[in-house]
Structures are given as C-alpha cells and as structure tokens.
Design an enzyme around this catalytic site. Structure first.
Site, PDB file in Angstrom:
ATOM      1  N   LYS A 109      38.547 -18.151  19.403  1.00 56.38           N
ATOM      2  CA  LYS A 109      37.160 -18.471  19.030  1.00 56.38           C
ATOM      3  C   LYS A 109      37.085 -19.634  18.040  1.00 56.38           C
ATOM      4  CE  LYS A 109      35.994 -14.647  21.219  1.00 56.38           C
ATOM      5  NZ  LYS A 109      35.211 -14.530  22.436  1.00 56.38           N
TER       6      LYS A 109
HETATM    7  N1  LIG Z   1      34.957 -11.315  22.699  1.00 55.69           N
HETATM    8  C1  LIG Z   1      33.900 -11.656  21.813  1.00 55.69           C
HETATM    9  C2  LIG Z   1      32.579 -11.091  22.275  1.00 55.69           C
HETATM   10  C3  LIG Z   1      31.559 -12.187  22.236  1.00 55.69           C
HETATM   11  O1  LIG Z   1      32.075 -13.240  23.010  1.00 55.69           O
HETATM   12  P1  LIG Z   1      31.567 -14.727  22.802  1.00 55.69           P
HETATM   13  O2  LIG Z   1      32.652 -15.565  23.393  1.00 55.69           O
HETATM   14  O3  LIG Z   1      30.267 -14.833  23.534  1.00 55.69           O
HETATM   15  O4  LIG Z   1      31.369 -14.961  21.340  1.00 55.69           O
HETATM   16  C4  LIG Z   1      34.224 -11.271  20.380  1.00 55.69           C
HETATM   17  O5  LIG Z   1      35.415 -11.222  20.047  1.00 55.69           O
HETATM   18  O6  LIG Z   1      33.283 -11.053  19.615  1.00 55.69           O
END
Ligand SMILES: N[C@@H](CCOP(=O)(O)O)C(=O)O
Length: 494
Positions: A109
């Site tokens: 992320k």
């Molecule tokens: N796996 C994500 C859930 C949200 O996914 P996103 O890629 O839309 O932010 C997490 O770890 O929160």
C-alpha cells in the site's frame, strides 16, 4: 484526460478533481476516458523507478503541472523506502517475486500511499480549494497504516481510519493505534472490513452530512484504491518489474508474462490489468484469493455472490467479500456500459449478488488457497528455498502452483509479494514449526528473526515500546458519530 463515473459517463471531471472526490457522487468509481498506450518497452529500461513513475502517471494525471508531479514523485519515492530501486525482484523456484513491501509500513500500500497525499495537495491547489480534506479510510490491515503514515502531520488534511477490531493481525493493529499526529484518528469497529467499507461509503453518499461538513470547511476524500490517485501509482511497479527482468535478460522484449496477485479489494490486480491494457505484455492475470473466494467464483461462473460468511484468516488484508475495485473491471467487460454497471451494483447492494451472462473475462484466472495450503506453502518455500513469505504472498504462490499443475502453462510469472512476513509473526513462526506457546508477539518475532537470520524491520520491532495513541472503538452504526466527534461538527458543536 477526463474521468467518467463507472455508473454515469455524463459525469466528466479532471484527474485532480477525481483524486479529490475519491468516489463519484453517484457511488461509482472514476475511470479514465481512454487508457494510454505504451510501446517500445526497451526504451523504458533506461528509467529508474521515479522516472518510470512520472512517465506513467503523467499520462493519467494530465492536469498536473509536470514539475509539481515530478517533485511529488521525488519526495514520495525517497528515503522512506529501504531500497534505492524502491522494489526488488527475487527469483524463487521457477517464478519471480516482486517485493513491494520495502516502504515505511512494510506493505504494498506504501507504493501509492506515499504519493497520494502529495497528489491531493497539488489537486487542491489546481482547483483552488481552500477547505480541509478529511480522508476516510476503511482498512482490513495494511491500507490503514500506510494511509496514516502518508497523511500524518500533512497540513490541511485529516486522516480517519476504521478497522475491524478483531480482523487484523496484532502488529497491524499496533501499527495503527500507535500512530502519532494530531490530524490522525483511528477507530476499531465491532464489524468486519466489508462493514467498515460500507460505513465509509454510506458517509460518502450522505449528502446532508456533506453539507454540514462543508459548513465547517471540510470535504471528504478516500485513501482506498477506489481513489484513482491510489490505483494509477500501483500500475508503475508492474512495468518496473517487467523492465527489470528485461534488463536482466530474463525476458525477451515483448515476451508475455503471467502476473499473480493476492487479491482482496481488487485494487492491486486491477492496476496490473490497466498495465496490460496499456501494452504490458501480459498473458494471464491470476487472481489469488484466500478462503473468502468470492472472486474465484465470479471469475469462474460470472456470478458475484457476497451472501456467505466472511472468514477471518491469516491473510486479513484479503478478508473481504465486497471487492470495490471489481466495479472498474465490470465497466470494461460490460463494454463501458455505465447503465449496466449501475444495475449490477444496485443488485449487489440490494440482493447481495449479480450475474454476468456469457462473461468474457479470459484475461483472468481465479483460484484460492485454504488456510492449510497457506501454512504448508510458507513452510515448504522456507525449507526448500530459504525464502520467508507472508501469508498473502503464500496465497498467491500456492494458487500459482495449482495453476501450473492444471494448465501446464510455463509462461514466465511474476508474483506480487505484498507484505513483510514480520507483520504476521505468529502465523509464520507456527507455519515453519517454531514453538510459540506462551510467547508474546515480540518474543515470537525475535525467535523468527533468530531462526531465519532475517533482521526484524525497525518499524515493527520498535512498536513494542510505542505509546498507544488511539483507543477508539464503536459499532458499525456509530461510525458517522465517531467522525463527527473527531471533527467537532454537528448540532452539539454549533
Ligand atoms: N486490503 C486492504 C483493504 C482495502 O483495500 P484498498 O486497496 O482499497 O485500500 C487493506 O489492507 O486495508
């Protein structure tokens, strides 16, 4: 480049407006009016990560002044990443693991949430908006900390994260509740990720509340991959991985690859899909799920049915039954028919399922891993190849094993390795046979580090002594009132 809503193509806005809004006012997701094409990949092998990031992002964020975008990229992909090249490719057995977890919070992320805050601030200036942005985030473990880290102490922005109290690993929870920064707010909820995400979407769609927020000088945005400002930066590392293998002579120019992605909310694999549509030579996009295998069923049957029990697994970031970014894929497989997309989303919301007849989704292959298969994969890969992987990556690794067995496809394959194993210490230690009985998470991490001779990431080991800064908890129905309390908005604050 203009951006449409997946549910209403008459909604046409700029990239900076799309990044600010996050989600369209009709509940749809923003998609680019066209997907830029990239050819002559060999030319791009000369670029380092930042240059490639600019080359790709500038094709989508066309109303961003080039020098400002370059500056944002330079600041984002700097010393907060432990690798000069930002990502790394490790050959394990017969496949290439694209390690995306060398950023500040040890999950993929970071690859987008290191730059989203900067993109957002530029976007506010482009649109001459002097309001304070409130970033609403639902997380199943990794996004939350990456968003907090990216937005903490950023002027003019508040970051609010809702996480399932019982649905994240101990380290993931500690990473979030120890977050410093007056502009940060972390809340555990009594529900699961889907309920957290639905709660966030309800707030986004609450026009009356947004008018109240406007009165106090606030506007809402999102740090989840529903925000195009999250999705586009995630395309970069798939090109970078391919180009790195090209440079190393592991691939011929134009040689097709498979990409395997451990998938929950569909944002990561969708970025690879955009890469393919842009010209990245991709054979198959292999969508790897854990036991919450709603996507496996959809890819194989055309039926998306969330009416099942959400299972808490050792790969919590994928414990999701409503994969938000699938809506963007739907838009393309329904030939950009916004009315049809709107209909399917309304059916999903109302009935809990929808069906796509004669689904044409040959770009994808879907399968899933059971908890036992995850455990066995972590152990086998460590014992035979001395490579330690986190449970999410193990899901992808195992699904790829099964894909190869079933299809006999020997196309070279990149597996997205999405998080540090040290975020999931107990699962990893148990899987490789360490005795964790009676030991706390940090004792387990020490044991794991000693056994594997891998240094525990500083940002994880230091959590042991960090003060708890957030101790908020609410029911899924109280998310809006918790937000009002944090923002001090509403009748009692008038
Ligand atoms: N796996 C994500 C859930 C949200 O996914 P996103 O890629 O839309 O932010 C997490 O770890 O929160």
């Amino acid at each position: 480049m203009r951006y449409f809503s997946t549910r209403d193509k008459t909604i046409s806005i700029s990239s900076s407006e799309a990044i600010i809004q996050g989600i369209s006012k009709d509940g749809g997701l923003f998609v680019p009016e066209t997907i830029p094409k990239i050819d002559n990949l060999m030319e791009l092998t000369k670029m380092d990560y930042r240059k490639l990031a600019y080359f790709i992002m500038s094709k989508f964020f066309t109303d961003f002044e080039p020098t400002l975008l370059k500056e944002a990229i330079k600041d984002a992909y700097g010393q907060k990443f432990s690798l000069k090249d930002i990502v790394s490719i490790e050959k394990v057995q017969d496949r290439y693991l694209l390690e995306l977890f060398h950023g500040p919070t040890y999950a993929f992320k970071d690859m987008a949430l290191s730059i989203l805050p900067r993109l957002l601030r530029i976007a506010l200036k482009i649109n001459d908006i002097d309001k304070e942005i409130v970033i609403l985030t639902a997380t199943s473990g990794d996004t939350g900390k990456a968003a907090l880290e990216g937005f903490a102490n950023v002027e003019g922005i508040k970051i609010v994260v809702f996480f399932p109290e019982k649905g994240v690993s101990q380290i993931q929870k500690l990473q979030m509740i120890t977050q410093e920064g007056e502009n940060t707010f972390v809340v555990g909820i009594d529900g699961n990720f889907d309920e957290a995400q639905n709660g966030v979407k309800r707030i986004f769609n609450d026009r009356e509340f947004k008018e109240v927020l406007d009165k106090y000088g606030y506007i809402l945005s999102s740090a989840n991959s529903i925000n195009i400002g999250r999705l586009v930066p995630q395309i970069v590392y798939y090109f970078y991985g391919y180009l790195d293998l090209l440079k190393q002579g592991e691939l011929e120019d134009g040689e097709k690859i498979n990409i395997v992605v451990p998938t929950g909310n569909f944002g990561n694999i969708l970025a690879a899909y955009y890469g393919k549509k842009m010209g990245l030579p991709v054979n198959k996009l292999i969508c790897a799920s854990n036991e919450n295998n709603v996507l496996t069923d959809f890819i194989n049957t055309g039926v998306y049915d969330r009416r099942r029990e959400l299972k808490l697994t050792s790969s919590p970031s994928m414990d999701i039954l409503i994969s938000s970014n699938l809506e963007r894929l739907l838009f393309y497989i329904l030939n950009e028919d916004d009315i049809a997309v709107k209909d399917k989303m309304e059916r999903l919301n109302k009935n809990g399922f929808y069906k796509i007849k004669n689904i044409n989704i040959e770009d994808f292959y879907g399968d899933y891993s059971t908890e036992d298969e995850v455990t066995k994969t972590i152990k086998d890969v460590f014992v035979h190849y001395n490579y330690l992987m986190d449970p999410h990556t193990a899901v992808a690794y195992n699904v790829y094993d099964k894909y190869k067995l079933k299809t006999k496809d020997n196309t070279k394959t990149i597996i997205a390795s999405t998080a540090s194993p040290f975020k999931f210490g107990k699962k990893i230690a148990d899987s490789i046979g360490l005795n964790t009985l009676g030991k706390d998470e940090f004792q387990i991490l020490r044991k794991l580090g000693d056994k594997t001779e891998i240094k525990i990431p500083e940002g994880i080991s230091s959590l042991k002594d960090k003060a708890i800064k957030h101790n908020n908890y609410c029911s899924k129905k109280e998310m809006k009132s918790m937000l009002k309390k944090f923002l001090k908005v509403g009748e009692i604050y008038d």
